[in-house]
Motif scaffolding. Structure first.
Motif, short mmCIF file in Angstrom:
data_model
loop_
_atom_site.label_atom_id
_atom_site.label_comp_id
_atom_site.label_asym_id
_atom_site.label_seq_id
_atom_site.Cartn_x
_atom_site.Cartn_y
_atom_site.Cartn_z
N SER A 39 48.13 21.41 20.28
CA SER A 39 48.80 20.74 21.59
C SER A 39 49.68 19.22 20.83
CB SER A 39 47.35 20.45 22.45
OG SER A 39 46.35 19.33 21.46
N VAL A 40 50.13 19.07 21.36
CA VAL A 40 50.85 18.18 21.38
C VAL A 40 50.26 16.71 22.34
CG1 VAL A 40 53.53 19.05 22.22
CG2 VAL A 40 51.95 18.04 23.63
N PRO A 41 50.62 15.61 21.59
CA PRO A 41 49.80 14.08 22.18
C PRO A 41 50.15 13.87 23.21
CG PRO A 41 51.07 13.84 19.74
CD PRO A 41 50.98 15.20 19.61
N ILE A 42 49.40 13.08 23.69
CA ILE A 42 49.81 12.62 25.08
C ILE A 42 51.15 11.49 25.31
CG2 ILE A 42 48.90 11.17 27.07
CD1 ILE A 42 47.31 13.87 27.03
N ARG A 43 51.55 11.20 24.36
CA ARG A 43 52.31 10.51 24.06
C ARG A 43 53.69 11.40 25.04
NH1 ARG A 43 53.03 5.08 20.29
NH2 ARG A 43 51.61 4.82 20.81
N THR A 44 53.53 11.97 23.30
CA THR A 44 55.03 13.42 22.82
C THR A 44 55.08 14.07 24.86
OG1 THR A 44 54.96 13.78 20.68
CG2 THR A 44 56.05 15.67 21.76
N ALA A 45 54.19 13.53 25.15
CA ALA A 45 53.98 15.17 26.92
C ALA A 45 55.09 14.00 27.77
CB ALA A 45 53.01 15.77 26.98
N ARG A 46 54.20 12.56 26.81
CA ARG A 46 54.82 12.01 28.17
C ARG A 46 56.92 11.10 28.21
NH1 ARG A 46 53.30 6.48 26.64
NH2 ARG A 46 54.67 6.14 25.57
N ASP A 47 56.65 11.61 26.86
CA ASP A 47 58.18 11.28 26.66
C ASP A 47 58.78 11.93 27.08
OD1 ASP A 47 57.36 8.82 25.32
OD2 ASP A 47 57.79 9.88 23.27
N ILE A 48 58.49 13.63 26.52
CA ILE A 48 58.82 15.44 27.26
C ILE A 48 59.60 14.73 28.90
CG2 ILE A 48 58.76 17.63 27.30
CD1 ILE A 48 57.52 17.46 24.33
N ILE A 49 58.42 14.54 30.02
CA ILE A 49 58.10 14.40 31.05
C ILE A 49 59.03 13.43 31.97
CG2 ILE A 49 56.61 13.72 32.95
CD1 ILE A 49 54.24 15.00 31.49
N TYR A 50 59.04 12.66 31.23
CA TYR A 50 60.34 11.75 31.33
C TYR A 50 61.43 12.05 30.72
CZ TYR A 50 63.03 7.06 31.25
OH TYR A 50 63.78 6.90 32.09
N ILE A 51 62.15 12.34 30.17
CA ILE A 51 62.92 13.21 29.93
C ILE A 51 63.60 13.76 31.43
CG2 ILE A 51 64.88 14.33 28.94
CD1 ILE A 51 63.22 12.85 26.28
N LEU A 52 62.31 14.82 31.82
CA LEU A 52 62.26 16.17 31.74
C LEU A 52 62.80 15.33 33.33
CD1 LEU A 52 59.71 18.68 31.30
CD2 LEU A 52 62.48 18.62 31.40
N GLN A 53 61.50 14.38 34.34
CA GLN A 53 61.81 14.26 35.04
C GLN A 53 63.17 13.31 35.98
OE1 GLN A 53 57.08 14.44 37.45
NE2 GLN A 53 58.36 12.36 36.43
N SER A 54 63.77 12.13 34.70
CA SER A 54 64.33 11.12 34.73
C SER A 54 66.15 11.57 34.98
CB SER A 54 64.34 10.05 33.58
OG SER A 54 62.87 9.30 33.52
N HIS A 55 66.20 12.76 33.62
CA HIS A 55 67.79 12.82 33.63
C HIS A 55 68.06 14.94 33.79
CE1 HIS A 55 67.41 9.22 31.87
NE2 HIS A 55 66.73 9.42 31.06
N TYR A 56 66.83 15.40 34.46
CA TYR A 56 66.57 16.66 34.85
C TYR A 56 66.13 16.72 35.98
CZ TYR A 56 68.86 17.60 29.76
OH TYR A 56 69.65 17.28 28.70
#
Length: 289
Positions: free
Chosen positions: A155-172
């Motif tokens: 499983s990816v760390p919570i911080r990594t998941a948070r960073d991925i979600i930020y990019i997805l929601q902010s830029h896609y």
């Protein structure tokens, strides 16, 4: 009643078009890749993500343009991220959903690296690739997430998941149509509760848990996918085997398509056998979304 409804739909369409014009005026003149990126459909997605508030959509779009100017997602090439994809942890499917949308398959149990930066780089590449391969008129993609082999170690760390979600929601924004989480283990629910905190409510509604023994969730999934195309990992009848070499050849071809769309002059790069190659120009069969 029929004519009233038709009139209302026309009015809504005209209002949306007016909002797009207003947003385009607000962001001002664009050139180069920014102009290619900011299609009317793109502006509409940002407006949708901000509930048609032009000022909020403008700020969101300007942040994306700033991010794209520094991160340069359209310049990422497969040979730079191929090592991340050796296990097939994220790949573009060879089939589409019932709406003809591009499908990304994610296998978190196949996680093979620990670098947050490289994992995000790889995912961003495949998002851009999925978008360039959207059918004409399609703006969204579907995700299938296979939890086979998933454990606390993968499983990816919570911080990594948070960073991925930020990019997805902010830029896609508004790129995700639906995401099916197929047969996740019970301990994943605690992880998802922590991750859901970072999800926009509209995005959270698109995330669906599917369990093979739950008839309703399986039937819901089959509303989106033809069971004959759906891999057996997701309860379908098709056989899916990730072939890294074959997928790499496909991505190399798509890199040419991407470069031509964005007007990028490609430089020679090294491939597995040590030879230097330069992609040849090829016609774009599909437009970017």
């Amino acid at each position: 009643m029929f004519f009233r409804r038709k009139h209302t739909q026309k009015d809504d369409s005209e209002q949306r078009d007016a909002k797009v014009i207003e947003l385009r005026t607000a962001i001002g003149p664009l050139s180069g890749r920014c102009s290619l990126f900011c299609t009317d459909a793109c502006l509409m997605r940002y407006l949708e993500a901000r509930n048609w508030n032009v000022d909020k959509a403008r700020r969101m779009l300007e942040e994306t343009l700033k991010w794209r100017s520094t991160y340069k997602p359209e310049e990422i090439r497969w040979h730079e991220v191929a090592h991340e994809g050796e296990t097939g942890k994220v790949s573009r499917a060879s089939f589409h959903d019932r709406q003809g949308r591009t499908v990304l398959i994610l296998r978190p149990g196949m996680q093979n690296t620990t670098s947050t930066e490289n994992n995000i780089h790889h995912l961003v590449y495949l998002l851009e690739n999925a978008i360039i391969n959207l059918s004409e008129g399609q703006e969204q993609m579907s995700w299938l997430i296979d939890f086979t082999g998933f454990s606390l170690n993968t499983s990816v760390p919570i911080r990594t998941a948070r960073d991925i979600i930020y990019i997805l929601q902010s830029h896609y924004p508004e790129r995700l149509a639906i995401a099916f989480l197929y047969n996740p283990p019970r301990f994943f629910e605690a992880f998802y509760k922590a991750v859901r905190y970072f999800l926009d409510p509209k995005t959270a509604q698109k995330v669906k848990f599917v369990y093979p023994k739950n008839k309703d969730s399986v039937e819901m999934m089959q509303l989106y996918f033809d069971i004959e195309n759906l891999p057996n990992e997701f309860g379908g009848n098709a056989t899916l085997k990730y072939d890294h070499e074959e997928f790499s050849r496909l991505m190399a071809q798509d890199d040419v398509k991407t470069a031509k769309f964005w007007g990028i002059d490609e430089k020679p790069y090294q491939i597995g056998n040590g030879h230097s190659v330069a992609p040849e120009p090829a016609p774009i069969s599909q437009q970017a979304g």
